[in-house]
Design a protein around this motif. Structure first.
Motif, mmCIF file in Angstrom:
data_model
loop_
_atom_site.group_PDB
_atom_site.id
_atom_site.type_symbol
_atom_site.label_atom_id
_atom_site.label_comp_id
_atom_site.label_asym_id
_atom_site.label_seq_id
_atom_site.Cartn_x
_atom_site.Cartn_y
_atom_site.Cartn_z
ATOM 1 N N UNK A 59 4.372 -10.710 2.076
ATOM 2 C CA UNK A 59 4.780 -9.466 2.709
ATOM 3 C C UNK A 59 3.701 -8.428 2.405
ATOM 4 N N UNK A 60 3.068 -7.895 3.437
ATOM 5 C CA UNK A 60 2.011 -6.898 3.261
ATOM 6 C C UNK A 60 2.484 -5.611 3.940
ATOM 7 N N UNK A 61 2.843 -4.637 3.111
ATOM 8 C CA UNK A 61 3.449 -3.397 3.591
ATOM 9 C C UNK A 61 2.453 -2.255 3.556
ATOM 10 N N UNK A 62 2.472 -1.454 4.614
ATOM 11 C CA UNK A 62 1.683 -0.226 4.649
ATOM 12 C C UNK A 62 2.622 0.955 4.832
ATOM 13 N N UNK A 63 2.637 1.872 3.863
ATOM 14 C CA UNK A 63 3.323 3.139 4.071
ATOM 15 C C UNK A 63 2.486 3.964 5.041
ATOM 16 N N UNK A 64 3.151 4.564 6.021
ATOM 17 C CA UNK A 64 2.412 5.294 7.058
ATOM 18 C C UNK A 64 3.177 6.532 7.480
ATOM 19 N N UNK A 70 0.857 -1.185 0.000
ATOM 20 C CA UNK A 70 0.000 0.000 0.000
ATOM 21 C C UNK A 70 0.895 1.238 0.000
ATOM 22 N N UNK A 71 0.884 1.972 -1.134
ATOM 23 C CA UNK A 71 1.687 3.173 -1.265
ATOM 24 C C UNK A 71 0.810 4.373 -1.547
ATOM 25 N N UNK A 72 1.445 5.522 -1.751
ATOM 26 C CA UNK A 72 0.621 6.689 -1.981
ATOM 27 C C UNK A 72 1.430 7.906 -2.375
ATOM 28 N N UNK A 73 0.848 9.068 -2.083
ATOM 29 C CA UNK A 73 -0.183 9.343 -1.114
ATOM 30 C C UNK A 73 0.222 8.875 0.290
ATOM 31 N N UNK A 74 -0.802 8.758 1.105
ATOM 32 C CA UNK A 74 -0.610 8.318 2.486
ATOM 33 C C UNK A 74 -1.620 7.232 2.810
#
Length: 382
Positions: free
Chosen positions: A88-93, A57-61
């Protein structure tokens, strides 16, 4: 191995240096989530024979989404794709989103890797970048995420910030090391066209970016992190053994990926595509079961150039055997000939038929790669 990237095009506020696609209005968030799920469904046939090992999950936020909203998107991936047993489940935060409650909820979710946009532990730097968080929030979110069981954490740091002394940069690095995170991504501040940073520099309100200072910061970063057991596996990325980003490594190694959401890019080995970078137009298209994407079939020269660019940025380098197998012997000889001056200058090394940047050449890898590019394979005589 293949991956799915999901672009969440929302941010609370605009960082001065950022040129990624996002909106600071969340009014269309529900419609956007519905369209992201629909695009995942519409594109499932592209990965019929692929196993998904990373969801990013990228973005943005992406951390503007709550865990229920993240779960809906993850469920959609599992519903329509063959997902590996331990993806691998990544969250940009961003730190300002990672409250105590948010971290506790994420710790109970399927997200197993956090990529936190710290950028700096210094309030002066954060203010200059127009970041939404402060140094205290930056420190808290890392400490609490580790306390709640997140052992796979990456943080982003930016160097080459105008008027940032090398001493202040070193304090940033040491602060990051205090928290024991296993992965650090670090980027030189760049002035992108049409950003607020470009305008501030033009008006004299912010000092220009100093390339020599950035290179000095880079050298300090490499030396310090390698002293502490980090492997410099890609130009901007440092990881402890077993903690390289599987998502990003797949990209640098030329694996397939699908990009979901406005402005997201996809790649299948031969063709690249990118979605429209406009939220309303993206939503309108998906509501009609259309994917608003532009496609480009890569020529042999394009694929060669991408391999050179990504290969020289990594510890895996550029395999001469692969160049010969995919592009021909004459192309390999062309590459060797054009690499000669960099080998003599100690910017490249050649061992076991693999071309790599040296410590001296790492910071210059993109420029070196561009000098080795081909306009077309006719240049090699093929």
């Amino acid at each position: 191995m293949s991956g799915i990237y999901i672009h969440i095009p929302f941010c609370k506020q605009a960082c001065y240096y950022c040129d990624f696609h996002f909106s600071t209005s969340l009014k269309k968030k529900e419609e956007m989530l519905a369209c992201l799920r629909k695009e995942l469904f519409l594109r499932k046939t592209e990965f019929e024979k692929e196993k998904v090992e990373t969801i990013y999950f990228g973005g943005g936020t992406p951390s503007v989404l709550n865990t229920d909203e993240l779960d809906l998107l993850i469920d959609e991936v599992y519903r329509h794709y063959d997902v590996a047993d331990a993806p691998e489940i990544t969250l940009e935060a961003n730190p300002d989103d990672l409250s105590r409650q948010k971290i506790e909820e994420l710790a109970q979710s399927r997200v197993n890797r956090l990529s936190i946009g710290i950028q700096s532990f210094d309030d002066e730097d954060l203010k200059m970048m127009n970041r939404a968080h402060n140094a205290e929030e930056a420190s808290f979110c890392i400490e609490y995420a580790r306390k709640m069981g997140f052992d796979n954490i990456s943080i982003d740091l930016i160097y080459g910030v105008p008027e940032m002394s090398t001493e202040r940069w070193l304090k940033n690095i040491n602060k990051a090391l205090e928290y024991g995170v296993p992965h650090i991504s670090s980027y030189a501040l760049t002035v992108e066209p049409r950003t607020a940073l470009e305008k501030l520099i033009e008006k004299g309100k912010v000092a220009p970016v100093n390339d020599e200072l950035a290179q000095e910061h880079f050298n300090v970063l490499v030396e310090k992190l390698e002293e502490h057991g980090f492997i410099h596996y890609e130009l901007s990325n440092f990881g402890k053994e077993g903690f390289f980003s599987r998502n990003n490594s797949a990209y640098w190694l030329g694996k397939k990926y699908i990009g979901i959401g406005p402005s997201a890019h996809s790649y299948d080995g031969r063709q690249r595509s990118w979605n429209i970078a406009n939220n309303p137009k993206y939503i309108r298209a998906l509501e009609k079961d259309e994917i608003p994407a532009t496609f480009e079939t890569l020529s042999a020269a394009d694929r060669y150039n991408e391999y050179i660019m990504t290969g020289l940025r990594t510890i895996w380098g550029v395999s001469l055997r692969r160049v010969e197998e995919e592009f021909g012997r004459t192309c390999k000889e062309h590459l060797l000939k054009n690499s000669e001056k960099y080998l003599k200058e100690g910017l490249l090394s050649l061992n076991d038929q693999v071309l790599r940047t040296t410590q001296k050449g790492k910071f210059l890898s993109d420029g070196i790669a561009s000098d080795l590019f081909l306009l077309n394979l006719r240049e090699t005589g093929v």
